[in-house]
Motif scaffolding. Structure first.
Motif, PDB file in Angstrom:
ATOM      1  N   SER A  63       8.916  33.512 -26.756  1.00  9.74           N
ATOM      2  CA  SER A  63       8.112  33.621 -25.465  1.00  9.74           C
ATOM      3  C   SER A  63       6.785  33.604 -25.449  1.00  9.74           C
ATOM      4  CB  SER A  63       9.041  33.881 -23.851  1.00  9.74           C
ATOM      5  OG  SER A  63       8.490  35.426 -24.103  1.00  9.74           O
ATOM      6  N   GLU A  64       6.089  33.501 -24.071  1.00  6.09           N
ATOM      7  CA  GLU A  64       4.361  33.652 -23.567  1.00  6.09           C
ATOM      8  C   GLU A  64       4.605  34.699 -23.125  1.00  6.09           C
ATOM      9  OE1 GLU A  64       3.030  29.823 -21.790  1.00  6.09           O
ATOM     10  OE2 GLU A  64       3.300  28.531 -23.174  1.00  6.09           O
ATOM     11  N   ARG A  65       4.874  35.430 -22.254  1.00  5.38           N
ATOM     12  CA  ARG A  65       5.397  36.505 -21.377  1.00  5.38           C
ATOM     13  C   ARG A  65       5.026  37.341 -22.555  1.00  5.38           C
ATOM     14  NH1 ARG A  65       8.922  40.440 -21.067  1.00  5.38           N
ATOM     15  NH2 ARG A  65      10.252  38.875 -21.614  1.00  5.38           N
ATOM     16  N   LEU A  66       6.136  37.048 -23.887  1.00  6.54           N
ATOM     17  CA  LEU A  66       5.099  38.000 -25.126  1.00  6.54           C
ATOM     18  C   LEU A  66       4.695  38.310 -25.921  1.00  6.54           C
ATOM     19  CD1 LEU A  66       9.641  38.704 -26.862  1.00  6.54           C
ATOM     20  CD2 LEU A  66       8.323  40.573 -25.513  1.00  6.54           C
ATOM     21  N   LEU A  67       3.953  37.022 -25.755  1.00  2.00           N
ATOM     22  CA  LEU A  67       2.647  36.765 -26.588  1.00  2.00           C
ATOM     23  C   LEU A  67       1.933  37.314 -25.991  1.00  2.00           C
ATOM     24  CD1 LEU A  67       3.136  32.903 -28.231  1.00  2.00           C
ATOM     25  CD2 LEU A  67       2.994  35.396 -29.770  1.00  2.00           C
ATOM     26  N   ALA A  68       1.421  37.307 -24.346  1.00  2.00           N
ATOM     27  CA  ALA A  68       0.790  37.490 -24.210  1.00  2.00           C
ATOM     28  C   ALA A  68       0.185  38.865 -23.656  1.00  2.00           C
ATOM     29  CB  ALA A  68       0.575  37.470 -22.263  1.00  2.00           C
ATOM     30  N   ARG A  69       1.642  39.784 -24.369  1.00  2.00           N
ATOM     31  CA  ARG A  69       1.861  41.506 -24.638  1.00  2.00           C
ATOM     32  C   ARG A  69       1.210  41.397 -25.658  1.00  2.00           C
ATOM     33  NH1 ARG A  69       4.530  44.178 -20.616  1.00  2.00           N
ATOM     34  NH2 ARG A  69       5.827  42.911 -18.640  1.00  2.00           N
ATOM     35  N   LYS A  70       1.108  41.228 -26.431  1.00  2.00           N
ATOM     36  CA  LYS A  70       0.372  41.293 -28.142  1.00  2.00           C
ATOM     37  C   LYS A  70      -0.911  41.167 -28.056  1.00  2.00           C
ATOM     38  CE  LYS A  70       1.504  39.220 -32.546  1.00  2.00           C
ATOM     39  NZ  LYS A  70       0.314  38.466 -32.970  1.00  2.00           N
ATOM     40  N   ARG A  71      -1.485  42.131 -27.346  1.00  5.13           N
ATOM     41  CA  ARG A  71      -3.115  41.829 -27.159  1.00  5.13           C
ATOM     42  C   ARG A  71      -3.808  43.002 -28.255  1.00  5.13           C
ATOM     43  NH1 ARG A  71      -1.205  43.914 -22.307  1.00  5.13           N
ATOM     44  NH2 ARG A  71      -0.907  41.981 -20.290  1.00  5.13           N
ATOM     45  N   ARG A  72      -3.605  44.304 -29.379  1.00  5.02           N
ATOM     46  CA  ARG A  72      -3.628  44.947 -29.629  1.00  5.02           C
ATOM     47  C   ARG A  72      -3.274  44.467 -31.005  1.00  5.02           C
ATOM     48  NH1 ARG A  72      -2.560  50.507 -27.237  1.00  5.02           N
ATOM     49  NH2 ARG A  72      -0.056  49.233 -26.859  1.00  5.02           N
ATOM     50  N   SER A  73      -3.665  45.205 -32.344  1.00  8.55           N
ATOM     51  CA  SER A  73      -3.775  45.152 -34.059  1.00  8.55           C
ATOM     52  C   SER A  73      -2.120  45.655 -34.139  1.00  8.55           C
ATOM     53  CB  SER A  73      -4.918  45.577 -35.213  1.00  8.55           C
ATOM     54  OG  SER A  73      -4.942  46.805 -34.533  1.00  8.55           O
ATOM     55  N   SER A  74      -2.397  46.825 -33.301  1.00  6.58           N
ATOM     56  CA  SER A  74      -0.325  47.591 -33.827  1.00  6.58           C
ATOM     57  C   SER A  74       0.509  46.927 -33.103  1.00  6.58           C
ATOM     58  CB  SER A  74      -1.037  48.648 -32.497  1.00  6.58           C
ATOM     59  OG  SER A  74      -0.979  49.071 -32.099  1.00  6.58           O
ATOM     60  N   ASP A  75       0.980  46.026 -32.172  1.00  3.54           N
ATOM     61  CA  ASP A  75       2.059  45.310 -31.742  1.00  3.54           C
ATOM     62  C   ASP A  75       2.131  44.348 -32.221  1.00  3.54           C
ATOM     63  OD1 ASP A  75       0.859  46.183 -28.501  1.00  3.54           O
ATOM     64  OD2 ASP A  75      -0.527  45.100 -28.589  1.00  3.54           O
ATOM     65  N   VAL A  76       2.484  43.704 -33.398  1.00  5.96           N
ATOM     66  CA  VAL A  76       2.048  43.105 -34.202  1.00  5.96           C
ATOM     67  C   VAL A  76       3.582  44.168 -34.418  1.00  5.96           C
ATOM     68  CG1 VAL A  76       1.090  44.267 -36.462  1.00  5.96           C
ATOM     69  CG2 VAL A  76       2.025  41.608 -36.657  1.00  5.96           C
ATOM     70  N   TYR A  77       3.943  44.893 -34.624  1.00  7.20           N
ATOM     71  CA  TYR A  77       4.947  46.014 -35.181  1.00  7.20           C
ATOM     72  C   TYR A  77       5.848  45.583 -34.322  1.00  7.20           C
ATOM     73  CZ  TYR A  77       1.588  47.836 -38.449  1.00  7.20           C
ATOM     74  OH  TYR A  77       0.910  48.110 -39.704  1.00  7.20           O
ATOM     75  N   TRP A  78       6.278  45.559 -32.981  1.00  7.06           N
ATOM     76  CA  TRP A  78       6.840  44.921 -31.887  1.00  7.06           C
ATOM     77  C   TRP A  78       7.170  44.244 -32.238  1.00  7.06           C
ATOM     78  CZ3 TRP A  78       6.392  42.151 -28.075  1.00  7.06           C
ATOM     79  CH2 TRP A  78       5.008  42.045 -27.784  1.00  7.06           C
ATOM     80  N   TYR A  79       6.526  43.287 -32.263  1.00  4.20           N
ATOM     81  CA  TYR A  79       6.385  41.622 -32.316  1.00  4.20           C
ATOM     82  C   TYR A  79       7.859  41.144 -33.183  1.00  4.20           C
ATOM     83  CZ  TYR A  79       5.556  37.166 -31.285  1.00  4.20           C
ATOM     84  OH  TYR A  79       5.233  35.584 -30.829  1.00  4.20           O
ATOM     85  N   TYR A  80       6.899  41.976 -34.373  1.00  6.19           N
ATOM     86  CA  TYR A  80       8.197  41.302 -35.730  1.00  6.19           C
ATOM     87  C   TYR A  80       8.724  41.842 -35.848  1.00  6.19           C
ATOM     88  CZ  TYR A  80       8.898  41.428 -40.293  1.00  6.19           C
ATOM     89  OH  TYR A  80       8.653  41.211 -41.505  1.00  6.19           O
ATOM     90  N   VAL A  81       8.960  42.854 -35.148  1.00  6.49           N
ATOM     91  CA  VAL A  81      10.525  43.327 -35.151  1.00  6.49           C
ATOM     92  C   VAL A  81      11.625  42.547 -33.987  1.00  6.49           C
ATOM     93  CG1 VAL A  81      12.436  44.726 -33.978  1.00  6.49           C
ATOM     94  CG2 VAL A  81       9.978  45.660 -35.265  1.00  6.49           C
ATOM     95  N   LEU A  82      10.894  41.837 -33.220  1.00 12.15           N
ATOM     96  CA  LEU A  82      11.410  40.611 -32.560  1.00 12.15           C
ATOM     97  C   LEU A  82      11.734  39.375 -32.652  1.00 12.15           C
ATOM     98  CD1 LEU A  82      10.168  42.005 -28.776  1.00 12.15           C
ATOM     99  CD2 LEU A  82      12.163  42.090 -29.639  1.00 12.15           C
ATOM    100  N   TRP A  83      10.237  39.175 -33.537  1.00  7.56           N
ATOM    101  CA  TRP A  83       9.913  37.660 -34.474  1.00  7.56           C
ATOM    102  C   TRP A  83      11.456  37.532 -34.989  1.00  7.56           C
ATOM    103  CZ3 TRP A  83      10.140  36.008 -39.009  1.00  7.56           C
ATOM    104  CH2 TRP A  83       8.723  34.914 -38.931  1.00  7.56           C
ATOM    105  N   GLN A  84      11.856  38.467 -36.167  1.00  9.81           N
ATOM    106  CA  GLN A  84      12.789  38.746 -37.097  1.00  9.81           C
ATOM    107  C   GLN A  84      14.509  38.836 -36.265  1.00  9.81           C
ATOM    108  OE1 GLN A  84      13.582  39.100 -40.689  1.00  9.81           O
ATOM    109  NE2 GLN A  84      10.979  38.422 -39.908  1.00  9.81           N
ATOM    110  N   ARG A  85      14.888  39.506 -34.757  1.00 12.53           N
ATOM    111  CA  ARG A  85      16.218  38.853 -34.501  1.00 12.53           C
ATOM    112  C   ARG A  85      16.009  37.299 -34.297  1.00 12.53           C
ATOM    113  NH1 ARG A  85      19.097  42.672 -31.946  1.00 12.53           N
ATOM    114  NH2 ARG A  85      18.185  44.936 -32.340  1.00 12.53           N
ATOM    115  N   ALA A  86      14.490  37.327 -33.797  1.00 15.40           N
ATOM    116  CA  ALA A  86      14.977  35.213 -33.704  1.00 15.40           C
ATOM    117  C   ALA A  86      15.246  34.576 -34.154  1.00 15.40           C
ATOM    118  CB  ALA A  86      13.219  35.266 -32.259  1.00 15.40           C
TER     119      ALA A  86
END
Length: 410
Positions: A73-96
């Motif tokens: 979602s755009e809400r989660l994308l907006a929270r992806k600001r730092r390079s380290s944010d790729v990790y939590w985003y990736y975990v959620l992306w794998q669920r999707a």
């Protein structure tokens, strides 16, 4: 009778033509698979312009390769600001990804699923949650550990990062990595260290994610070792170091080795938190006039520099694959490195291994000095042309096995 091509579902967090190694690897594997399979790739929207343009230019490829774009979602994308944010985003992306892959597999079953990128063996694999789908997991890496006697060369920040990485990734590798490996029909490891880590879980092969296009345009005339008119000292030999300037890349080791190797200069391509430390170290060792820091430069410029050098000095302590070493080897340059991670594998016939016991700096300096009289040989070992045969073998192995019917959890 019309030939029926096996159907393959590829999960590639990064996938598209360009200079990003991870995305280029995903794209190379997808294209290779599409040579003899019907391929459906799931990746992210940021790669759509480059992928769509490439498919538009190649109708034959487009017939066998479908690319679907998935983002959160755009809400989660907006929270992806730092390079380290790729990790939590990736975990959620794998669920999707797992949910979308299951929908596609239920509607029209695939013969094989292939998790291509991110290449981390301690992060989840969404395809492993899809029931009745034989899965090829990898190439993946991350299980390499820095030997204790080399920790001091990481620097304080690098050592702290390495300690934190080990503390955080070990339980995740046991939870997510081992689960994915047990579920997979084939585990593809980036290097032998990773292969040893997962070999007990099932069928493991070693095949890095390197995928190099033709580099002939960057091949330069051989550097001549020309003496002065009076026969005195020749011009310096040139070594290059390519990579982010982080402790684990071995920049301190490279400069210390240069200080013990007269007649050589070192050109450093890359940037990072260790740059100021390396500049000061060069000053303390009296080699400021022999070390040039170029910073982050375009890939084409770096490749030209590698092609025109006499050796690559790359004492990385942690690289899982190390594309820079593969590029240097492809261009026929010797690679002075440590027997750790994937760099020796990538350097192949051009690897000049320095021992990690005793005087490590002295071992590196000796290998660098030897490179003056033992040039390398161009190698096409990691060319993209090898990949169709690679994926054919991987998918054939996966399809011939008996994949677990139960899905794992991410």
């Amino acid at each position: 009778m019309q030939q029926v091509h096996p159907r393959v579902l590829i999960s590639a967090y990064a996938c598209g033509p360009g200079d990003e190694p991870e995305a280029a690897a995903g794209w190379a594997f997808a294209r290779a698979a599409a040579r003899s399979h019907r391929v459906h790739v799931i990746t992210r929207h940021r790669f759509a312009p480059a992928v769509d343009a490439a498919l538009a230019r190649d109708p034959e490829l487009a017939r066998n390769l479908t690319v679907e774009y998935l983002d959160l979602s755009e809400r989660l994308l907006a929270r992806k600001r730092r390079s380290s944010d790729v990790y939590w985003y990736y975990v959620l992306w794998q669920r999707a990804l797992a949910r979308r892959a299951a929908e596609l597999h239920d509607a029209a079953p695939f013969d094989v699923g292939h998790h291509v990128t991110f290449a981390n063996d301690w992060l989840p694999c969404g395809l492993a949650r899809v029931p009745n789908l034989p899965v090829v997991w990898g190439p993946v890496g991350g299980a390499t550990v820095v030997p204790l006697n080399l920790v001091r060369w990481l620097g304080l920040r690098g050592a702290a990062n390495e300690l934190l990485r080990g503390v955080l990734t070990a339980p995740l590798r046991a939870a997510w990595g081992d689960t994915a490996a047990r579920r997979a029909a084939v585990v593809v490891a980036q290097n032998e260290t990773v292969a040893r880590r997962f070999r007990r879980t099932g069928h493991v092969v070693v095949e890095p994610n390197a995928a190099l296009d033709d580099l002939s345009e960057h091949v330069l005339p051989a550097r001549a070792q020309a003496a002065d008119a009076d026969g005195s000292d020749p011009r310096p030999l040139r070594a290059v170091f390519v990579g982010r300037l982080l402790g684990l890349k071995g920049g301190r080791l490279a400069i210390e080795a240069l200080a013990r190797t007269p007649g050589w200069e070192l050109h450093v391509y890359g940037d990072g938190y260790d740059r100021s430390t390396l500049v000061r170290l060069a000053g303390r060792r009296g080699v400021t006039d022999r070390v040039v820091f170029h910073g982050h430069r375009p890939r084409a410029e770096v490749l030209d520099a590698v092609a025109g050098c006499d050796a690559m000095l790359f004492p990385s302590m942690h690289d899982q694959a190390g594309w820079a070493a593969a590029e240097a080897s492809a261009l026929g340059r010797p690679v002075i490195c440590l027997p750790l991670g994937g760099v020796p594998l990538m350097a192949g016939v051009n690897a000049r291994l320095a021992r990690v016991d005793g005087d490590v700096v002295g071992h590196l300096a000796a290998r660098l000095a030897e490179a003056a009289t033992t040039p390398g040989t161009p190698s096409d070992r990691w060319s993209t042309s090898r990949l169709p045969d690679v994926v054919e073998r991987l998918y054939g192995t996966a399809r011939s096995g008996s994949p677990a019917a139960e899905a794992s959890t991410v």
